[in-house]
Design an enzyme around this catalytic site. Structure first.
Site, PDB file in Angstrom:
ATOM      1  N   ARG A   1       0.843  -1.103  -0.038  1.00 30.46           N
ATOM      2  CA  ARG A   1      -0.117   0.116   0.164  1.00 30.46           C
ATOM      3  C   ARG A   1       0.772   1.211   0.055  1.00 30.46           C
ATOM      4  NH1 ARG A   1      -3.318  -0.639   5.347  1.00 30.46           N
ATOM      5  NH2 ARG A   1      -4.350   0.897   4.458  1.00 30.46           N
TER       6      ARG A   1
ATOM      7  N   LYS B   1       3.020   2.317   2.203  1.00 31.08           N
ATOM      8  CA  LYS B   1       3.099   2.900   3.453  1.00 31.08           C
ATOM      9  C   LYS B   1       4.338   2.439   4.128  1.00 31.08           C
ATOM     10  CE  LYS B   1      -1.938   3.460   3.771  1.00 31.08           C
ATOM     11  NZ  LYS B   1      -1.794   4.789   4.073  1.00 31.08           N
TER      12      LYS B   1
ATOM     13  N   GLN C   1       5.564   3.132   7.865  1.00 30.50           N
ATOM     14  CA  GLN C   1       4.838   2.463   8.978  1.00 30.50           C
ATOM     15  C   GLN C   1       5.796   1.019   9.289  1.00 30.50           C
ATOM     16  OE1 GLN C   1       0.657   2.074   8.754  1.00 30.50           O
ATOM     17  NE2 GLN C   1       0.179   3.897   7.916  1.00 30.50           N
TER      18      GLN C   1
ATOM     19  N   HIS D   1       9.241  -6.168  16.929  1.00 32.79           N
ATOM     20  CA  HIS D   1       7.812  -6.698  17.670  1.00 32.79           C
ATOM     21  C   HIS D   1       7.238  -8.010  16.869  1.00 32.79           C
ATOM     22  CE1 HIS D   1       4.345  -7.349  20.033  1.00 32.79           C
ATOM     23  NE2 HIS D   1       3.770  -7.187  19.002  1.00 32.79           N
TER      24      HIS D   1
ATOM     25  N   TYR E   1     -10.357  -3.021  15.737  1.00 37.94           N
ATOM     26  CA  TYR E   1      -9.917  -1.621  15.128  1.00 37.94           C
ATOM     27  C   TYR E   1      -9.534  -1.595  13.637  1.00 37.94           C
ATOM     28  CZ  TYR E   1      -7.309   2.863  14.515  1.00 37.94           C
ATOM     29  OH  TYR E   1      -6.927   3.717  14.315  1.00 37.94           O
TER      30      TYR E   1
ATOM     31  N   LYS F   1      -7.011   5.397  18.830  1.00 35.13           N
ATOM     32  CA  LYS F   1      -5.450   4.711  18.428  1.00 35.13           C
ATOM     33  C   LYS F   1      -4.869   5.066  19.788  1.00 35.13           C
ATOM     34  CE  LYS F   1      -4.731   6.762  13.717  1.00 35.13           C
ATOM     35  NZ  LYS F   1      -4.264   7.773  12.961  1.00 35.13           N
TER      36      LYS F   1
ATOM     37  N   THR G   1      -3.076   1.786  21.887  1.00 34.77           N
ATOM     38  CA  THR G   1      -1.481   1.783  22.254  1.00 34.77           C
ATOM     39  C   THR G   1      -1.662   1.720  23.990  1.00 34.77           C
ATOM     40  OG1 THR G   1      -1.232   3.418  20.603  1.00 34.77           O
ATOM     41  CG2 THR G   1       0.427   3.023  22.418  1.00 34.77           C
TER      42      THR G   1
ATOM     43  N   GLN H   1      -1.835  -1.880  24.822  1.00 34.98           N
ATOM     44  CA  GLN H   1      -0.636  -2.577  24.551  1.00 34.98           C
ATOM     45  C   GLN H   1       0.371  -2.425  25.784  1.00 34.98           C
ATOM     46  OE1 GLN H   1      -0.252  -0.744  20.334  1.00 34.98           O
ATOM     47  NE2 GLN H   1      -0.078  -2.874  19.550  1.00 34.98           N
TER      48      GLN H   1
ATOM     49  N   ARG I   1       3.597  14.924  23.406  1.00 37.30           N
ATOM     50  CA  ARG I   1       4.361  15.861  23.079  1.00 37.30           C
ATOM     51  C   ARG I   1       3.771  16.759  22.160  1.00 37.30           C
ATOM     52  NH1 ARG I   1       9.891  14.276  20.250  1.00 37.30           N
ATOM     53  NH2 ARG I   1       8.375  13.867  18.398  1.00 37.30           N
TER      54      ARG I   1
END
Length: 265
Positions: free
Chosen positions: A135, A137, A140, A148, A185, A202, A206, A209, A260
């Site tokens: 795709r 991307k 990512q 992981h 999701y 999102k 996270t 996780q 941030r």
């Protein structure tokens, strides 16, 4: 040099034969680490070299139907593993503080339905990265993402190879439960792209996780702290720094993505 080679051969024989669980050794990819390692090297070459080169002069593929089916399969697979893990172990006779290696009447069934199925799912997870590249991307395909995925394949292989039941398998239940939420999701974002803009989804995925890795970290710390636990401590010495590292990486990602403030230009 000959002493080093003899030591390496002895260590390999010890790890691959002497301490391996005999019940799982004839299962696919379990006899030796080499076929699985070759597949993982192929995965790295594919997502970092071959596939990006192939896509460099091509438009991104629309994989939404494929990804939707993939997400549904993942949800079903993870739900099955969670159910079997709870029914055969963690809601039956397993203890959170100290669970010895499982050698009971359902131990082979647990090893197959939970541990080996989890290993298959972790291999299937590698398709996530393939989809990113197809795709276009590539941004990512981060160190966190690849580390992981690679690490979880290695961990799941080790579980089936050496300890297909007992204390270490709590991470299977926790990880698959989290992945059910994650793939729900992802399925929603495939159907409706507005979910991708939802920081609520999102952010909380996270957070879940991070909580997962923290609980697993505590779980292995309990194994080390508990005296006379009839489960080998060696996996804890690997999984404690591994999960601590994952907590740090995900917390760093969470801070950069949701806490941030962006610098003003």
């Amino acid at each position: 040099m000959s002493v080093i080679l003899k030591g390496a051969v002895k260590l390999y024989y010890y790890l691959n034969e002497e301490i391996a669980d005999p019940r799982t050794q004839n299962w696919y990819l379990m006899r030796t680490p080499w076929p699985g390692l070759a597949l993982m090297i192929l995965y790295l070459l594919t997502v970092f070299k071959w596939l990006p080169k192939y896509m460099s002069s091509r438009p991104a593929y629309d994989l939404r139907p494929v990804i939707a089916v993939y997400n549904i399969v993942q949800i079903i697979g993870c739900s099955y593993v969670v159910y079997q893990s709870l029914a055969l172990g963690w809601l039956n006779h397993y203890s959170f503080i100290c669970q010895p290696a499982d050698d009971g009447p359902h131990s082979v069934e647990y090893a197959w339905r939970v541990c080996y199925m989890y290993f298959v799912i972790k291999f299937a997870d590698l398709l996530d990265t393939i989809f990113f590249v197809l795709r276009k991307k590539q941004n990512q395909v981060t160190f966190l993402h690849v580390y992981h995925h690679f690490g979880m394949v290695a961990v799941s292989w080790g579980i089936v190879k050496w300890v297909p039941g007992g204390h270490i398998t709590f991470l299977i239940s926790a990880n698959c439960f989290v992945h059910i939420i994650m793939y729900i999701y992802y399925l929603l974002t495939t159907w409706d792209e507005s979910y991708k803009k939802s920081l609520w989804w999102k952010k909380h995925v996270t957070q879940i996780q991070i909580i997962q890795f923290t609980i697993i970290l505590i779980h292995f710390l309990l194994l080390v702290a508990t005296k006379d636990c009839r489960f080998p401590r060696e996996p804890a010495y690997i999984m404690i720094p591994q999960n601590l590292f994952m907590v740090i990486l995900f917390c760093d990602f969470y801070y950069k993505a949701y806490i941030r403030k962006p610098k003003s230009v």
